[in-house]
Scaffold this motif. Structure first.
Motif, PDB file in Angstrom:
ATOM      1  N   ALA A  81       0.854  -1.187   0.000  1.00  0.00           N
ATOM      2  CA  ALA A  81       0.000   0.000   0.000  1.00  0.00           C
ATOM      3  C   ALA A  81       0.887   1.232   0.000  1.00  0.00           C
TER       4      ALA A  81
ATOM      5  N   ALA B  73      -3.996   4.072   6.074  1.00  0.00           N
ATOM      6  CA  ALA B  73      -3.190   2.890   6.382  1.00  0.00           C
ATOM      7  C   ALA B  73      -2.886   2.824   7.874  1.00  0.00           C
TER       8      ALA B  73
ATOM      9  N   ALA C 234      -6.291  -7.544   2.386  1.00  0.00           N
ATOM     10  CA  ALA C 234      -6.846  -6.215   2.618  1.00  0.00           C
ATOM     11  C   ALA C 234      -8.023  -5.944   1.695  1.00  0.00           C
TER      12      ALA C 234
ATOM     13  N   VAL D  86       1.297  -8.026   3.921  1.00  0.00           N
ATOM     14  CA  VAL D  86       0.896  -6.687   3.475  1.00  0.00           C
ATOM     15  C   VAL D  86       1.911  -5.685   4.006  1.00  0.00           C
TER      16      VAL D  86
ATOM     17  N   VAL E  77      -9.527  -3.071  -0.623  1.00  0.00           N
ATOM     18  CA  VAL E  77      -9.059  -1.909  -1.371  1.00  0.00           C
ATOM     19  C   VAL E  77     -10.227  -1.330  -2.152  1.00  0.00           C
TER      20      VAL E  77
ATOM     21  N   LEU F 244      -7.710  -3.868   6.701  1.00  0.00           N
ATOM     22  CA  LEU F 244      -6.942  -5.107   6.682  1.00  0.00           C
ATOM     23  C   LEU F 244      -7.850  -6.270   7.060  1.00  0.00           C
TER      24      LEU F 244
ATOM     25  N   LEU G   5      -6.050   1.554   0.226  1.00  0.00           N
ATOM     26  CA  LEU G   5      -6.320   0.461   1.161  1.00  0.00           C
ATOM     27  C   LEU G   5      -7.162   1.029   2.293  1.00  0.00           C
TER      28      LEU G   5
END
Length: 512
Positions: A13, A263, A210, A227, A212, A200, A197
């Motif tokens: 990411a 994130a 994840a 990830v 997205v 998770l 992203l």
């Protein structure tokens, strides 16, 4: 969760320093997906004017005959960072960069050159005053990227002012371009833009993939090996800045608009511990007519004064140290925004700033916005910027005395090597004597937040008990900075991002 839309070995990411992880994973034989939240690759790295990395004793420096040692570099780094971050993490950074450059230079896509840049704490033991711990990527023709030639973020003149993109990628854009060039050799890498992203997927305490949002659609991507979160900081999110006590405003950051901390929040929701969340990479910021304060350095004259018309800082200090000093004075109430750069007419009415990063526009626009003033006398200038005339006159007179003597007993301007980096090693104390006199408005800017997820030396994310969260890695400004609350030298942020992204991929490649 079993209804995966896609499966890869590694999901990355972010497309700044995180591309080092994508490249390494692909080169080590893994399948990779890179998801970038915005419409362009590069993140904050792409906005770096130099794109340099602080990697002591690397092969580029060795070929140039630089006499240095890891022990000396580590002595310096530990002296300035202290025990704010784990000693083993600091050692991994200082010793690991050289191996990354050796690894990259095995691929003709990568090319670097020495670019001396003094360490930012010149009085610390084993500081490198000649700057020979710093290298930059060599420029790259944009056309070399083929269909990806227009996909690299920046420069700032393009993104903020609509200027055409140059034919060559330089600085951080060159580094991003070279990673894209290297990645293009491997067919098992998918690059997605407009794909943040958002969540998770965790199963039995391990991160398995994840969710997205790709072009507005939710896509579930399984990541068999792990990830890597390297999606920048949260500097573009005023709510998160307020929550964690980060001074300044999102509008004044140099980070791209996609750096909103999604994130970070995904990692925290998965159980990650965080650190340094009130910290950023600071700088003074010239205020432009759009109202945004933007990182500025390379001052060839001028002094900063507060609302009392008095100097309050070493104007030639390294930008993060300078920014932190300004914030401290703001916290004490000694400085309010804007503060002012006072300078004379030696270079005309343009502020003596050789690197404004966001290009300056026509002087009339600053004047119309109340961000630049001129007057025949200092007393008259003081009235225009709202500071006491007698105080400003006395401040300039005192500074001119220091300039004549070549010593600044008030704030030590010129006492360290970095202070003299933009004056050919000479004193940076330039007298303010030639009228008319001018004032330019300044605020506080940042190059991104530096708080993030706590990791070990393999970039594996840790929980609150210090245990590894299987399948989750972090690097760049999504990772709690290895440098703690300081900025040891130019190229430290990008260097750490590249190194720990690389180490994350190496660990993932070795997992099975």
């Amino acid at each position: 969760m079993t209804d995966w839309n896609e499966e890869v070995d590694v999901l990355v990411a972010g497309s700044g320093g995180g591309l080092a992880g994508a490249y390494t994973a692909a080169r080590e034989g893994l399948t990779v997906a890179v998801v970038e939240a915005t419409d362009l690759f590069g993140g904050t790295t792409a906005y770096s004017g130099g794109g340099g990395v602080w990697f002591p004793c690397n092969p580029v420096l060795a070929r140039a005959g630089v006499d240095d040692s890891f022990e000396d570099a580590l002595t310096y780094f530990r002296a300035v960072v202290g025990d704010r971050t784990p000693a083993e993490l600091q050692e991994t950074y200082v010793r690991g960069g050289a191996r990354v450059i050796e690894y990259l230079e095995q691929d003709e896509a990568f090319s670097f050159q020495m670019f001396p840049w003094p360490d930012y704490f010149g009085r610390a033991p084993k500081a490198r005053l000649d700057g020979k711990r710093h290298i930059i990527p060599t420029p790259l023709p944009a056309a070399a990227l083929g269909e990806l030639s227009g996909s690299v973020r920046g420069p700032l003149s393009t993104d903020r002012q609509g200027a055409p993109q140059p034919e060559y990628l330089i600085g951080g854009r060159a580094l991003i371009g070279r990673f894209l060039l290297g990645i293009a050799k491997y067919p098992d890498v998918s690059l997605y833009r407009n794909a943040p992203l958002v969540e998770l997927v965790v199963a039995d305490g391990a991160v398995t993939g994840a969710i997205v949002e790709r072009d507005g659609e939710r896509v579930a991507i399984r990541a068999r090996r792990g990830v890597l979160l390297a999606a920048g900081g949260f500097e573009g999110n005023d709510e998160l800045r307020a929550r964690y006590g980060v001074p300044g405003r999102a509008r004044d950051t140099m980070g791209p608009w996609g750096n909103t901390g999604r994130a970070h929040e995904a990692g925290i929701a998965a159980g990650a511990a965080v650190d340094l969340m009130d910290q950023a990479w600071w700088s003074p910021g010239l205020i432009h007519p759009d109202g945004r304060a933007a990182f500025a350095l390379w001052f060839t004259g001028g002094i900063f004064v507060n609302q009392a018309g008095e100097r309050f800082v070493n104007e030639s200090a390294a930008y993060d140290r300078l920014g932190r000093d300004i914030i401290d004075r703001m916290t004490e109430g000694a400085v309010s925004l804007p503060f002012w750069m006072i300078y004379d007419d030696a270079e005309g009415g343009v502020p003596p700033i050789k690197a404004s990063n966001v290009p300056m526009v026509d002087a009339e626009e600053y004047v119309a916005a109340g961000l630049r003033h001129s007057a025949d006398t200092l007393a008259e200038l003081a009235t225009k910027i709202g500071v006491p005339a007698d105080a400003l006159t006395a401040t300039v007179a005192r500074f001119n005395e220091h300039a004549a003597a070549g010593i600044d007993p008030d704030f030590g301007r010129g006492d360290e090597a970095y202070d003299r980096a933009f004056s050919n090693g000479e004193s940076p104390l330039t007298p303010i004597v030639k009228g008319p006199f001018h004032a330019a408005a300044f605020g506080i800017s940042d190059l991104g937040t530096k708080g993030g997820l706590r990791t070990d030396t393999a970039a594996r994310v840790l929980d609150a008990d210090g245990n590894v969260i299987p399948g989750l890695y972090a690097a760049g400004n999504t990772m709690a900075a290895v440098s703690g609350t300081v900025y040891p030298g130019g190229g430290n942020p990008i260097g750490a991002s590249v190194l720990f992204s690389h180490l994350a991929a190496v660990d993932m490649a070795a997992r099975f």
